[in-house]
Write a protein that holds these residues in place. Structure first.
Motif, short mmCIF file in Angstrom:
data_model
loop_
_atom_site.label_atom_id
_atom_site.label_comp_id
_atom_site.label_asym_id
_atom_site.label_seq_id
_atom_site.Cartn_x
_atom_site.Cartn_y
_atom_site.Cartn_z
N MET A 147 0.76 -1.26 0.08
CA MET A 147 -0.09 0.10 -0.33
C MET A 147 0.84 1.40 -0.06
SD MET A 147 -2.91 1.44 2.71
CE MET A 147 -3.67 0.21 2.64
N ASN A 148 0.48 2.36 -0.75
CA ASN A 148 1.53 3.48 -0.81
C ASN A 148 0.69 4.72 0.22
OD1 ASN A 148 2.26 5.95 -1.77
ND2 ASN A 148 2.69 5.25 -3.67
N TYR A 149 0.99 4.47 1.53
CA TYR A 149 0.68 5.60 2.01
C TYR A 149 1.27 6.85 2.32
CZ TYR A 149 -0.01 1.22 5.36
OH TYR A 149 -0.64 -0.08 5.54
N SER A 150 2.03 7.04 1.49
CA SER A 150 2.61 8.68 1.05
C SER A 150 1.12 9.03 0.08
CB SER A 150 3.72 8.30 -0.44
OG SER A 150 4.23 9.67 -0.28
N ASP A 151 0.87 8.44 0.03
CA ASP A 151 -0.24 8.99 -1.04
C ASP A 151 -1.52 9.29 -0.44
OD1 ASP A 151 1.10 9.38 -3.56
OD2 ASP A 151 0.36 8.01 -4.27
N LYS A 152 -1.79 8.50 0.50
CA LYS A 152 -3.04 8.39 0.95
C LYS A 152 -2.90 9.40 2.73
CE LYS A 152 -5.81 5.23 2.32
NZ LYS A 152 -6.28 5.30 1.82
N ILE A 153 -1.20 9.64 2.76
CA ILE A 153 -1.45 10.73 3.70
C ILE A 153 -1.44 12.13 3.44
CG2 ILE A 153 0.03 11.75 5.61
CD1 ILE A 153 1.70 8.69 5.93
N SER A 154 -1.31 11.70 2.65
CA SER A 154 -1.11 13.48 1.41
C SER A 154 -2.09 13.78 1.18
CB SER A 154 -0.10 13.27 -0.19
OG SER A 154 -0.21 14.91 0.01
N SER A 155 -2.94 13.12 0.57
CA SER A 155 -4.55 12.94 0.24
C SER A 155 -5.21 13.11 1.53
CB SER A 155 -5.60 11.59 -0.07
OG SER A 155 -6.90 12.03 -0.76
N LEU A 156 -4.85 12.38 2.38
CA LEU A 156 -5.77 12.70 4.04
C LEU A 156 -6.05 13.94 4.65
CD1 LEU A 156 -7.59 11.57 5.79
CD2 LEU A 156 -5.64 10.91 7.25
N ILE A 157 -4.73 14.74 4.45
CA ILE A 157 -4.16 16.07 4.76
C ILE A 157 -4.68 16.98 4.03
CG2 ILE A 157 -2.38 17.46 5.51
CD1 ILE A 157 -0.51 15.13 6.10
N SER A 158 -4.95 17.10 2.91
CA SER A 158 -5.35 18.13 1.63
C SER A 158 -6.76 17.76 1.96
CB SER A 158 -4.88 17.89 0.43
OG SER A 158 -3.24 17.64 0.41
N GLN A 159 -7.44 16.72 2.13
CA GLN A 159 -9.06 16.93 1.92
C GLN A 159 -9.28 17.50 3.33
OE1 GLN A 159 -10.26 12.88 2.65
NE2 GLN A 159 -11.82 13.11 3.56
N ASN A 160 -8.65 17.42 4.55
CA ASN A 160 -9.09 18.04 5.84
C ASN A 160 -8.42 19.38 5.60
OD1 ASN A 160 -9.46 16.23 8.43
ND2 ASN A 160 -8.30 14.93 6.80
N ILE A 161 -7.65 19.70 5.02
CA ILE A 161 -7.18 21.53 4.80
C ILE A 161 -8.82 22.46 3.73
CG2 ILE A 161 -5.79 22.99 3.63
CD1 ILE A 161 -3.54 21.79 4.78
N LEU A 162 -9.22 21.55 2.81
CA LEU A 162 -9.86 21.78 1.79
C LEU A 162 -11.40 21.91 2.71
CD1 LEU A 162 -9.25 19.43 -1.43
CD2 LEU A 162 -8.51 22.37 -1.50
N GLU A 163 -11.69 20.57 3.87
CA GLU A 163 -12.72 20.62 4.26
C GLU A 163 -13.45 21.71 5.26
OE1 GLU A 163 -13.57 17.10 5.89
OE2 GLU A 163 -13.62 15.62 3.89
N ASN A 164 -11.43 22.59 5.30
CA ASN A 164 -12.05 23.77 6.50
C ASN A 164 -11.33 24.98 6.00
OD1 ASN A 164 -12.88 21.94 9.66
ND2 ASN A 164 -11.07 20.84 8.48
N ASN A 165 -11.58 24.65 4.84
CA ASN A 165 -11.60 26.45 4.04
C ASN A 165 -10.35 26.54 4.65
OD1 ASN A 165 -14.09 25.59 2.44
ND2 ASN A 165 -15.19 26.56 3.97
N LEU A 166 -9.36 26.39 4.69
CA LEU A 166 -7.36 26.77 5.04
C LEU A 166 -7.04 26.85 4.60
CD1 LEU A 166 -7.21 23.99 7.91
CD2 LEU A 166 -8.13 26.03 8.07
N GLU A 167 -6.99 28.57 3.96
CA GLU A 167 -5.89 29.74 2.92
C GLU A 167 -4.68 29.79 4.09
OE1 GLU A 167 -7.99 31.91 1.11
OE2 GLU A 167 -10.18 30.97 -0.01
N ASN A 168 -3.75 29.58 2.99
CA ASN A 168 -2.40 30.04 3.86
C ASN A 168 -1.50 29.91 2.58
OD1 ASN A 168 0.48 29.92 5.08
ND2 ASN A 168 -0.76 29.99 6.53
N THR A 169 -0.73 30.82 2.33
CA THR A 169 0.59 30.59 1.35
C THR A 169 1.58 29.84 1.60
OG1 THR A 169 1.74 32.10 1.94
CG2 THR A 169 0.30 33.33 0.47
#
Length: 462
Positions: free
Chosen positions: A1-23
């Motif tokens: 299992m490629n954990y890197s892709d799952k971890i990155s997707s999990l973090i990005s998904q939570n950032i989008l769901e919470n509308n967290l904007e940052n440069t």
């Protein structure tokens, strides 16, 4: 299992769901992904008590352990199940019951199920100004975040996108625990939507840590024991013999400890080396050390003997190990660095005429050749705290009559202001002494200890 892709997707998904904007979102995601992936890889490959030669896949040897909440049994196959009715959890279990192993499974499962962003915190790593500020340590030492990236981390904690795994509270030195508990409680209050999962021994935090639901490790049932043995021992005939021996020995004084994974592994090791099963707890650890000393391949039974680099004799090893065990137990040091070990070795060297060997060779023999110590990164520890307690008790027995009296009197004096807490934290140590040094223990500690309690009770009643 490629954990890197799952971890990155999990973090990005939570950032989008919470509308967290940052440069610095991309940099933030990259840092979290890299760190969590490294932690996950570390957990997926492990060495066990019985398989120390090379790392094995975690799930090839992991046997699921359930939890107890009051009278309810909680299935731990999925992390979502244990947080179904709880926000913050305190998992309680004696040493060797599999607390850290269970947390490892839940950490991995958190990623597999896309549950929340898992962050692993080992309390022994906290130091300096981060000791009472776990979030600061996570930001600065684990993820190495900039101030702008740290804002994103705080927002993820606030939104409840994170589950924080805190391991090893019972390894924190006694004087530091009270303030650390306050820091963890503040974390739970300030970030109430975030899940926190903390592990500890029962006597450490069960009465004073609030805001947490207290769950206990469910002891192995007979079925669990049988399945665990089958996973550790590939030969069906041998695994069946071991299981039948355990069923026949249910009245042994240490039979309850065989319901824990690590000490059940010790029993398997002893069984492979000796036909006679120890009758006392102290004899159990004695046999375990004897088996470890001559152990090279539990299952193959080959005649090869791994060379000991330090060339210490067995009695010299035992003398050294018991000394180190006593020092570390009473300094409340349960994990230590190579520098710590070398410093202690230098301190005690003058007491051993034979101790002119290379410290690196000695440490190598302790954690590789014999295996009485485990290594995790830069830290070493006894394979189990009860083994540390056994050898500390052996050290006391070497004192001689007059020195034993002085030791017990000092213990008695140090516990006058608090009759239970410090004695309770080393209860197994005193139980082992009751087998190894019965007369002196009762004469100089137990009887005076009970007499003091009786006097105080009488005075208060008056």
């Amino acid at each position: 299992m490629n954990y890197s892709d799952k971890i990155s997707s999990l973090i990005s998904q939570n950032i989008l769901e919470n509308n967290l904007e940052n440069t610095q979102v991309n940099s933030f995601v990259s840092k979290l992904t890299s760190s969590i992936e490294i932690e996950c890889e570390r957990m997926m490959w492990t060495k066990t008590y019985l398989q120390r030669e090379s790392s094995v896949d975690f799930y090839s040897i992991y046997h699921p352990q359930n939890l107890l909440f009051q009278d309810d049994i909680i299935d731990t196959s999925s992390i979502s199940k244990i947080f179904l009715n709880h926000q913050h959890l305190l998992i309680l279990g004696q040493g060797g019951t599999g607390k850290t192993t269970l947390l490892r499974h839940l950490f991995i499962n958190c990623i597999v199920e896309d549950y929340k962003i898992p962050i692993w915190l080992t309390l022994r790593q906290l130091n300096g100004d981060t000791f009472y500020d776990p979030l600061k340590y996570i930001s600065e030492q684990i993820f190495h975040l900039t101030s702008s990236e740290n804002e994103l981390l705080i927002k993820l904690f606030t939104s409840g996108s994170v589950i924080l795994f805190i391991d090893g509270f019972d390894e924190v030195n006694y004087p530091l625990r009270s303030k650390l508990i306050q820091a963890i409680q503040s974390l739970a209050i300030n970030y109430s939507k975030c899940n926190i999962l903390l592990s500890s021994r029962p006597h450490i935090t069960s009465l004073i840590l609030r805001n947490f639901s207290k769950l206990k490790i469910h002891p192995f049932t007979s079925k669990d024991i049988q399945e665990f043995i089958q996973k550790q021992v590939s030969d069906e005939n041998i695994s069946a013999k071991i299981f039948n021996q355990i069923l026949a020995q249910k009245k042994l004084p240490y039979s309850d400890i065989l319901k824990s994974p690590l000490l059940l592994s010790v029993f398997i090791l002893i069984f492979e080396h000796y036909s006679e099963i120890p009758k006392k707890q102290s004899s159990f650890y004695r046999s375990a050390f004897d088996a470890l000393y001559s152990h090279h391949d539990v299952l193959s039974k080959s005649s090869y003997q791994r060379e000991k680099k330090s060339e210490l004799t067995k009695s010299e090893f035992e003398e050294l190990i018991s000394t180190i065990a006593f020092i570390t137990l009473f300094e409340e040091v349960y994990q230590f660095t190579e520098d710590y070990f070398n410093a202690k070795l230098k301190t005690i060297a003058s007491k051993f005429n034979w101790l002119s060997y290379d410290s690196n060779d000695i440490l190598h023999d302790l954690y590789v050749t014999i295996g009485i110590l485990n290594r995790d990164g830069e830290y070493f520890q006894f394979i189990h705290q009860s083994m540390q307690e056994y050898f500390a008790a052996v050290f006391v027995c070497r004192f001689g009559y007059s020195s034993s009296e002085v030791f017990y009197i000092k213990i008695l004096e140090s516990n006058k202001l608090n009759y239970s807490s410090k004695l309770e934290s080393k209860l197994n140590f005193y139980e082992l002494l009751s087998e190894l040094d019965t007369r002196n223990l009762f004469k100089y500690l137990i009887i005076p200890f009970l007499s003091n309690i009786l006097k105080d009770t009488t005075v208060k009643s008056s």
